[in-house]
Design an enzyme around this catalytic site. Structure first.
Site, short mmCIF file in Angstrom:
data_model
loop_
_atom_site.label_atom_id
_atom_site.label_comp_id
_atom_site.label_asym_id
_atom_site.label_seq_id
_atom_site.Cartn_x
_atom_site.Cartn_y
_atom_site.Cartn_z
N ASP A 116 -9.84 13.83 -11.53
CA ASP A 116 -8.75 13.09 -10.90
C ASP A 116 -7.61 14.09 -10.74
O ASP A 116 -6.87 14.35 -11.68
CB ASP A 116 -8.31 11.91 -11.78
CG ASP A 116 -7.19 11.12 -11.14
OD1 ASP A 116 -7.19 10.95 -9.91
OD2 ASP A 116 -6.29 10.67 -11.89
N GLU A 144 -11.51 12.99 -6.63
CA GLU A 144 -10.86 11.95 -5.84
C GLU A 144 -10.36 12.54 -4.53
O GLU A 144 -9.71 13.58 -4.50
CB GLU A 144 -9.69 11.35 -6.61
CG GLU A 144 -9.02 10.20 -5.84
CD GLU A 144 -7.96 9.52 -6.66
OE1 GLU A 144 -8.31 8.70 -7.51
OE2 GLU A 144 -6.78 9.82 -6.43
N ASP A 160 -5.12 8.85 -16.01
CA ASP A 160 -5.79 9.93 -15.27
C ASP A 160 -7.16 10.23 -15.88
O ASP A 160 -8.11 10.57 -15.17
CB ASP A 160 -4.93 11.21 -15.29
CG ASP A 160 -3.51 10.93 -14.88
OD1 ASP A 160 -3.23 10.96 -13.68
OD2 ASP A 160 -2.69 10.68 -15.78
#
EC number: 3.1.21.10
Length: 193
Positions: free
Chosen positions: A7, A68, A141
């Protein structure tokens, strides 16, 4: 399949490793965040992220990396840092020849919670449930990195099988075309005799 989920973020870059296959329970291998200080110059922060990701790749040797996909937000400073961290993630995986998949936030939310509009708490709760954890990983996160890895195990495996089938089908088509050309050339050679 072992997947490293990333992430991307400049201050907190979530990292999580999951083992598993489609249709079987998934297992948490490790999860954390790579932190950088806003007081450091941007180039040093990116080096810190690169070194941290390299260390994770060295330690856990994943089969694939799921990152991501960056999308535009209203705060351009946030999107720039996220995009820069994402670029570092892509480079470190590419250097090792690892397959990399980009998953959108809504795709990840839908995969783990059933709703592309799930909030961070819902994603964290589902990650906790899917991986049979005692509590949601913190900060968010870290949970998001695990959600990316889970999504890739569940969806990436199917995508890989489809791509493999496409490659095999293409090879068969090319072999058939080659055989047809060879047969036509042989027939033309016989007719000239």
């Amino acid at each position: 399949m072992r997947v490293l989920g990333i992430d991307p973020g400049l201050t907190r870059c979530g990292v999580g490793v999951v083992d598993g296959t489609v249709g079987r329970p998934l297992t948490l291998v490790d999860v954390n965040v790579i932190r950088t200080s806003p007081a450091e110059p941007i180039q040093q922060r990116l080096v810190t992220i690169e070194r941290g990701l390299d260390a994770w790749l060295d330690e856990f040797e994943p089969d694939a990396v799921a990152v991501e996909r960056v999308f535009a937000r209203s705060d351009s400073s946030t999107i720039m840092g996220t995009a820069q961290a994402s670029g570092i993630a892509l480079v470190v995986a590419a250097r090792r020849g690892l397959p990399v998949a980009l998953h959108t936030p809504s795709e990840v939310k839908a995969a783990v919670s059933g709703s592309g509009r799930a909030n961070k708490a819902q994603v964290g709760a589902m990650v906790t449930r899917i991986l049979r954890l005692d509590a949601p990983p913190k900060p968010a996160d870290a949970a998001d990195a695990l959600a990316l890895a889970i999504t890739h195990v569940w969806r990436g495996g199917a995508v890989a099988r489809i791509e493999e089938a496409r490659i095999i089908a293409q090879a068969r088509i090319e072999a058939a075309q080659k055989a047809q050309r060879k047969a036509a050339a042989a027939a033309a050679a016989r007719s000239r005799q």
